[in-house]
Design an enzyme around this catalytic site. Structure first.
Site, PDB file in Angstrom:
ATOM      1  N   LYS A 151       0.842  -1.205   0.000  1.00  0.00           N
ATOM      2  CA  LYS A 151       0.000   0.000   0.000  1.00  0.00           C
ATOM      3  C   LYS A 151       0.877   1.257   0.000  1.00  0.00           C
ATOM      4  CE  LYS A 151      -0.286  -0.214   5.027  1.00  0.00           C
ATOM      5  NZ  LYS A 151      -1.012  -0.811   6.147  1.00  0.00           N
ATOM      6  N   ARG A 156     -11.028   0.411  14.424  1.00  0.00           N
ATOM      7  CA  ARG A 156     -10.902   1.164  13.183  1.00  0.00           C
ATOM      8  C   ARG A 156     -11.890   0.500  12.237  1.00  0.00           C
ATOM      9  NH1 ARG A 156      -5.098   1.495  10.227  1.00  0.00           N
ATOM     10  NH2 ARG A 156      -5.673  -0.655   9.750  1.00  0.00           N
ATOM     11  N   HIS A 196      -6.500  -7.165  12.718  1.00  0.00           N
ATOM     12  CA  HIS A 196      -5.277  -6.356  12.670  1.00  0.00           C
ATOM     13  C   HIS A 196      -4.933  -5.936  14.090  1.00  0.00           C
ATOM     14  CE1 HIS A 196      -2.188  -4.017  10.801  1.00  0.00           C
ATOM     15  NE2 HIS A 196      -2.738  -2.839  11.004  1.00  0.00           N
ATOM     16  N   ARG A 241       1.088 -10.947   7.072  1.00  0.00           N
ATOM     17  CA  ARG A 241       0.946  -9.741   6.238  1.00  0.00           C
ATOM     18  C   ARG A 241       2.029  -8.717   6.552  1.00  0.00           C
ATOM     19  NH1 ARG A 241      -4.371  -9.578   8.583  1.00  0.00           N
ATOM     20  NH2 ARG A 241      -3.677  -7.642   9.556  1.00  0.00           N
ATOM     21  N   TYR A 273      16.148  30.112   6.850  1.00  0.00           N
ATOM     22  CA  TYR A 273      14.955  30.777   7.375  1.00  0.00           C
ATOM     23  C   TYR A 273      15.003  30.845   8.891  1.00  0.00           C
ATOM     24  CZ  TYR A 273      12.676  30.271   2.823  1.00  0.00           C
ATOM     25  OH  TYR A 273      12.351  30.354   1.505  1.00  0.00           O
ATOM     26  N   CYS A 328      14.397  23.690   4.361  1.00  0.00           N
ATOM     27  CA  CYS A 328      13.542  24.496   3.479  1.00  0.00           C
ATOM     28  C   CYS A 328      12.674  23.564   2.640  1.00  0.00           C
ATOM     29  CB  CYS A 328      14.385  25.354   2.546  1.00  0.00           C
ATOM     30  SG  CYS A 328      15.740  26.231   3.325  1.00  0.00           S
ATOM     31  N   MET A 329      11.818  24.125   1.824  1.00  0.00           N
ATOM     32  CA  MET A 329      10.950  23.300   0.991  1.00  0.00           C
ATOM     33  C   MET A 329      11.761  22.446   0.013  1.00  0.00           C
ATOM     34  SD  MET A 329       7.813  24.495  -1.485  1.00  0.00           S
ATOM     35  CE  MET A 329       6.929  25.363  -0.213  1.00  0.00           C
ATOM     36  N   ASP A 330      12.761  23.052  -0.609  1.00  0.00           N
ATOM     37  CA  ASP A 330      13.488  22.366  -1.677  1.00  0.00           C
ATOM     38  C   ASP A 330      14.971  22.190  -1.399  1.00  0.00           C
ATOM     39  OD1 ASP A 330      11.062  22.758  -3.245  1.00  0.00           O
ATOM     40  OD2 ASP A 330      11.729  24.845  -3.324  1.00  0.00           O
TER      41      ASP A 330
HETATM   42  C1  LIG Z   1      -0.242  -1.793   6.791  1.00  0.00           C
HETATM   43  C2  LIG Z   1      -0.859  -3.069   7.210  1.00  0.00           C
HETATM   44  C3  LIG Z   1      -0.073  -4.215   7.450  1.00  0.00           C
HETATM   45  C4  LIG Z   1       1.434  -4.202   7.425  1.00  0.00           C
HETATM   46  O1  LIG Z   1       1.918  -3.569   8.596  1.00  0.00           O
HETATM   47  P1  LIG Z   1       3.509  -3.520   8.931  1.00  0.00           P
HETATM   48  O2  LIG Z   1       3.522  -3.018  10.326  1.00  0.00           O
HETATM   49  O3  LIG Z   1       4.104  -2.551   7.980  1.00  0.00           O
HETATM   50  O4  LIG Z   1       4.017  -4.891   8.779  1.00  0.00           O
HETATM   51  C5  LIG Z   1      -0.733  -5.401   7.717  1.00  0.00           C
HETATM   52  N1  LIG Z   1      -2.078  -5.455   7.789  1.00  0.00           N
HETATM   53  C6  LIG Z   1      -2.864  -4.363   7.608  1.00  0.00           C
HETATM   54  C7  LIG Z   1      -4.344  -4.486   7.704  1.00  0.00           C
HETATM   55  C8  LIG Z   1      -2.281  -3.138   7.326  1.00  0.00           C
HETATM   56  O5  LIG Z   1      -3.070  -2.056   7.148  1.00  0.00           O
END
Ligand SMILES: *Cc1c(COP(=O)(O)O)cnc(C)c1O
Length: 389
Positions: free
Chosen positions: A54, A152, A181, A237, A280, A327-329
């Site tokens: 992601k 969540r 999760h 995961r 700055y 700075c920004m850049d």
């Molecule tokens: C982002 C995410 C993960 C991976 O998490 P890490 O801490 O980067 O291993 C696994 N499951 C879900 C649902 C997530 O949103």
């Protein structure tokens, strides 16, 4: 190293994120070996790996990363939303793609047109997907998410009797997997991790009692997979760990290497007299004669403003402080005493000589987390891929 960089055919700006796809594949294999070895010792089947890509693969470049992970044997990849999944399919990724996010208020069309596996994370999402699947006359394979305490997304584990019958009355939805999760898997001081695991176990029993028997279950992010084999189920995961970073404050002997390094070059070097300031707000004042190196990368590139007067870079094989405001850049480094010139390399994440700065250190410096720093690396920074198959 410097010569190699300037020879890069793609580089149009001096600031580059080098993404080592061989390291990425190596990390997947290291996780694979650990899962295989420990599962064999426990007499159980080793879990598959859902590689989390992601947010542009945590800033590493989603398409190339997903391709490398697919080639290295990932069972599935996971994305945050439908457009991320569509991007991967259009780039030719063929492994199953799990979409973590809620689909109740967005257009789920891509799920059907691009063969994505959605999460049933709310009753509303289930209703939307059932309607769309019925309209298309297809049966849609889904993963059901259970909220075991993070609060969540997901169906509350203690409310399944009320919320699940609706899903079960959805003849066009097939629940292939159930997952949860963890909110605190990276915090060894707390026992909430254990409580969430127990609640997931109870939820699975409730599901069975309601007649839902998904083939598969999964739960473990990087931290959970390192900490407790009981969270492995059928898939793990990992995200951060695949990118070669152990979630802080955990430590691991697993043989993973950081995949991304962030490098730029000095574009100007100048002298300062005592009492003169930098940048700055004049937030840095020279207390002695100083030399300042200017780097063309700033907070627009994801180098956080809070690194000003706190963070470091590597120049000439040495650790040098970032001075004044970022700075920004651009940002400025104190290169006093070093024999450096415009064109010399500055490393923000990675190694130079025997020195090293990793994302964990950078995050700790500014009170952030490695996940945030990686995925905030700006779109202006070119990703240069190495070690492609
Ligand atoms: C982002 C995410 C993960 C991976 O998490 P890490 O801490 O980067 O291993 C696994 N499951 C879900 C649902 C997530 O949103």
């Amino acid at each position: 190293m410097a010569a190699q960089l300037s020879g890069s055919a793609h580089a149009s700006r001096p600031t580059e994120a080098l993404v080592d796809l061989a390291a990425l594949a190596g990390n997947l294999r290291a996780i694979r070996r650990m899962l295989d070895t420990e599962s064999a010792a426990a007499g159980r089947t080793a879990p598959g790996i859902v590689a989390v890509v992601k947010a542009n693969a945590y800033g590493h470049g989603a398409v190339e990363t997903a391709r490398a992970l697919e080639a290295a044997g990932a069972t599935m990849v996971a994305v945050a939303d439908v457009p991320e999944g569509v991007t991967l399919r259009e780039a030719g990724i063929t492994v199953p793609i799990l979409v973590f996010g809620a689909l109740s208020v967005s257009n789920p069309e891509g799920v059907f047109t691009h063969d994505l596996t959605p999460t049933l994370s709310t009753p509303g999402a289930a209703a939307v997907l059932e309607r769309e699947a019925r309209a298309r006359g297809v049966e849609l394979g889904c993963h059901l998410k259970i909220d075991t305490g993070m609060h969540r997304l997901g169906f509350r584990d203690d409310h399944l009797q009320a919320t699940l019958p609706e899903v079960l009355r959805s003849p066009h939805l097939r629940v292939d997997a159930v997952y949860t999760h963890f909110a605190t898997a990276d915090d060894p001081e707390r026992d909430d991790f254990e409580h969430q695991r127990e609640r997931f176990e109870i939820a699975r029993e409730r599901l069975a009692a309601l007649g839902v028997l998904p083939r598969l279950a999964h739960a473990a992010n990087s931290a959970a997979l390192l900490r407790d084999a009981r969270t492995w189920y059928d898939f793990v995961r990992p995200g951060l760990l695949l990118y070669g970073i152990v979630p802080p404050p955990l430590a691991s002997t697993l043989d993973v290497r950081p995949v991304l390094s962030l490098r730029s070059r000095l574009v100007a070097v100048k002298g300062l007299r005592p009492g003169e300031h930098v940048g700055y707000g004049f937030r840095f004042t020279a207390e002695r004669p100083c030399r300042i190196g200017v780097v063309p990368a700033g907070y627009a590139d994801g180098l956080d403003w809070r690194l000003g007067n706190r963070g470091f870079a590597l120049v000439g094989g040495r650790r040098v402080p970032i001075v004044g405001s970022v700075c920004m850049d651009m940002l400025m480094l104190d290169v006093t005493g070093l024999d450096v010139a415009p064109g010399d390399e500055a490393v923000f994440i990675g190694s130079q000589g025997s020195e090293h700065i990793d994302v964990r250190e950078m995050a700790a410096t500014i009170g952030s987390i490695p996940w945030e720093l990686l995925c905030r690396l700006g779109s202006r920074i070119e990703r240069i891929f190495r070690g492609q198959q």
